[in-house]
Enzyme design. Structure first.
Site, short mmCIF file in Angstrom:
data_model
loop_
_atom_site.label_atom_id
_atom_site.label_comp_id
_atom_site.label_asym_id
_atom_site.label_seq_id
_atom_site.Cartn_x
_atom_site.Cartn_y
_atom_site.Cartn_z
N GLU A 147 0.91 -1.46 -0.39
CA GLU A 147 -0.06 -0.12 -0.37
C GLU A 147 0.90 1.35 -0.12
O GLU A 147 0.45 1.97 1.10
CB GLU A 147 -0.77 -0.06 1.81
CG GLU A 147 -1.87 -1.18 1.20
CD GLU A 147 -2.86 -1.08 2.90
OE1 GLU A 147 -2.42 -0.31 3.20
OE2 GLU A 147 -3.97 -1.69 2.82
N ASN A 189 1.52 -4.94 -3.41
CA ASN A 189 0.70 -5.38 -2.97
C ASN A 189 -0.28 -3.86 -2.89
O ASN A 189 -0.11 -3.24 -2.19
CB ASN A 189 0.63 -6.22 -1.82
CG ASN A 189 -0.75 -6.96 -1.52
OD1 ASN A 189 -1.43 -8.09 -2.83
ND2 ASN A 189 -1.48 -6.89 -0.28
N HIS A 226 -10.21 -5.64 -2.23
CA HIS A 226 -11.56 -5.50 -1.72
C HIS A 226 -12.48 -4.63 -2.46
O HIS A 226 -12.56 -3.24 -2.59
CB HIS A 226 -11.11 -5.30 -0.23
CG HIS A 226 -10.13 -5.83 0.16
ND1 HIS A 226 -10.08 -6.98 1.69
CD2 HIS A 226 -7.92 -5.55 0.57
CE1 HIS A 226 -9.34 -6.82 1.81
NE2 HIS A 226 -7.54 -6.30 1.65
N GLU A 255 -6.34 -10.89 -1.48
CA GLU A 255 -7.00 -10.43 -0.07
C GLU A 255 -8.32 -10.16 -1.57
O GLU A 255 -9.42 -9.77 -0.54
CB GLU A 255 -6.71 -8.86 0.74
CG GLU A 255 -5.16 -9.60 1.23
CD GLU A 255 -4.76 -8.10 1.64
OE1 GLU A 255 -5.89 -7.45 1.92
OE2 GLU A 255 -3.61 -7.66 1.61
N ASP A 257 -12.42 -10.11 -1.17
CA ASP A 257 -13.82 -9.75 -0.50
C ASP A 257 -14.34 -9.15 -0.81
O ASP A 257 -14.12 -7.90 -1.61
CB ASP A 257 -13.56 -10.13 0.82
CG ASP A 257 -13.17 -8.25 1.66
OD1 ASP A 257 -12.57 -7.74 0.18
OD2 ASP A 257 -12.58 -8.37 2.50
C1 XIL Z 1 -6.86 -5.80 8.74
C2 XIL Z 1 -6.96 -7.06 9.02
O1 XIL Z 1 -7.97 -8.21 8.25
C3 XIL Z 1 -7.12 -6.73 10.56
O2 XIL Z 1 -7.94 -7.82 11.41
C4 XIL Z 1 -6.82 -5.46 11.12
O3 XIL Z 1 -7.66 -5.67 12.53
C5 XIL Z 1 -6.81 -4.85 9.92
O4 XIL Z 1 -5.85 -5.09 8.61
N1 XIL Z 1 -5.16 -4.41 3.15
C6 XIL Z 1 -4.54 -5.18 4.08
C7 XIL Z 1 -4.54 -6.26 5.03
O5 XIL Z 1 -2.58 -5.39 3.73
O6 XIL Z 1 -3.46 -6.79 5.66
C8 XIL Z 1 -5.36 -5.86 5.78
O7 XIL Z 1 -5.90 -6.75 7.11
C9 XIL Z 1 -6.76 -5.54 5.23
C10 XIL Z 1 -6.70 -4.19 4.54
#
Ligand code: XIL
Length: 440
Positions: A147, A189, A226, A255, A257
């Protein structure tokens, strides 16, 4: 009579054994891909959770346990217990591990948040070195940097204490990771890099292109994906995946969802990954909706009771109807679909002499005497010399069409590397043509 019935039953059983019944097994049959999930160490003694984990997935990403605050809570004091538990659970069951993440502006321990300048740069590099060394040989991919780009239209880096140590902090992190674990695949990422036309996507693309051109070690790009109401699955997602892949990196969906888990969006994501040879796998960000960091949105493939949702069925069906292993033909040979009015042929690349700055390739065509072969070159590589064919290029200069010119079924060319030493030409089609159209 009874003998016939027994024979019939046996046939039915062997037929129904064909489609894979779990996400991981089906992904593995599609070019050796993975289907994984984020895992929380605290849930490894929840048997409902581990039952699904062990049955469905062949890849694991620790959800929080490898982040900087977890692995180095006090400066130079490392803590690997929870991460090691996840790695052990995964590897003892043949699941591959994605390390997440070595350098990030978020989830930094207090001591790091308070640092700046050279001291922070050195602390970050020490962290990368120590953690990547601890997990050497156990982690297949590392999210080296997470990020680092800003949202919106600027295409700029995200402001952070790490960014303020100098723009080269990202490449410095990648170089340190490569030294610490030369066999791990090193990934960048991010989220909101799904829509190909977004400024953020373009900015990350240019960084990866620049890294490849200058020899900064990078092997993969992770799209977090996401998807929410405000950041939906974009219709050009496949273009984004294939465009990154064309830079000579693997891509993964890391990741995933999707708000309310619509089957269509999950199916589209799966099909898009299957369509791109270098999209090597998909990780969902949790198992059951109740495990999700966005549990209010029910964005995952299993409900709180562990039941398969409609989106699960959509993903498994998409995986099972994807092309079997290997997903795309090996890069050197491409049997092609006959176009209307033409037939197909096969073209194979034979690598030739390699010099420091350039290399030769020859291509042999079988199955046709009059043919047209399309070859894709990865920019900034460029063809400098050709022989034994009739050559033309598209406007980008990266797509070369070669037609037979009566000198046989083999042609050749020299490609200038222009800094990219790894990429090699790919055949994208071979077409048998009725007759060679006369020039002009
Ligand atoms: C999130 C986790 O799912 C949570 O449990 C935590 O509180 C915060 O981080 N991008 C990412 C992940 O790269 O590491 C994040 O994970 C979600 C967004």
């Amino acid at each position: 009579m009874s003998l016939l019935l027994v024979t019939g039953t046996a046939v039915v059983v062997s037929t129904s054994a064909q489609a894979a019944t779990t996400l991981g097994a089906s992904a593995a049959e599609r070019g050796g891909r993975f289907f994984g999930t984020a895992v929380a160490a605290g849930k490894l003694n929840d048997s409902a959770y581990t039952t699904i984990l062990n049955r469905e997935f062949n890849q694991v990403t620790p959800e929080n346990e490898m982040k900087i605050d977890a692995t180095e809570p006090n400066q130079n004091q490392f803590s690997y217990g929870n991460a090691d538990r996840i790695v052990q659970h995964a590897r003892s069951r043949g699941m591959q591990v994605r390390g997440h993440t070595l350098a990030w502006h978020s989830q930094q321990p207090g001591w790091m948040q308070a640092m700046s300048g050279t001291a922070l740069r050195n602390a970050m590099l020490n962290h990368v070195t120590q953690v990547a060394t601890h997990f050497r040989g156990q982690v297949t991919w590392w999210d080296v940097v997470n990020e680092a780009f800003a949202d919106g239209s600027s295409g700029a880096r995200r402001d952070s204490n790490l960014q303020r140590t100098g723009n080269d902090w990202i490449e410095a992190a990648f170089r340190a990771a490569r030294t610490a674990d030369p066999n791990a695949k090193l990934c960048y990422n991010d989220y909101n890099i799904d829509n190909w036309t977004d400024a953020k996507t373009q900015a990350v693309y240019r960084m990866v292109q620049d890294f490849k051109n200058r020899g900064v070690p990078i092997d993969c790009v992770g799209l977090q994906s996401h998807f929410t109401g405000g950041s939906n699955y974009p219709s050009n997602y496949r273009t984004t995946l294939s465009s990154f892949a064309a830079l000579g990196v693997d891509v993964q969906i890391t990741e995933l969802d999707i708000r309310n888990a619509p089957s269509d969006a999950y199916r589209n994501v799966t099909n898009d990954c299957l369509a791109v040879a270098r999209c090597t796998g998909i990780t969902v960000w949790g198992i059951r909706d109740s495990d999700s960091w966005r549990s209010g949105e029910n964005p995952l493939l299993f409900n709180g009771g562990g039941g398969k949702k409609a989106a699960y069925d959509a993903v498994l069906a998409a995986l099972n109807s994807g092309a079997p292993n290997p997903t795309t033909p090996p890069p050197t040979t491409t049997p092609t679909t006959p176009p209307p009015g033409g037939g197909s042929c096969t073209a194979s690349v034979t690598p030739g002499t390699v010099w420091g700055d350039r290399y030769n390739s020859s291509v042999t065509v079988s199955g046709a005497s009059n043919w047209s072969v399309v070859v894709a070159i990865t920019a900034p590589q460029r063809v400098s010399t050709t022989w034994s064919g009739s050559f033309s290029w598209d406007s980008s200069g990266s797509v070369m069409t070669v037609r037979s010119n009566g000198s046989g079924n083999t042609f050749g060319f020299t490609t200038m590397m222009n800094g990219n030493t790894g990429a090699r030409p790919r055949i994208t089609s071979c077409t048998s043509v009725q007759s060679i159209s006369s020039p002009r």
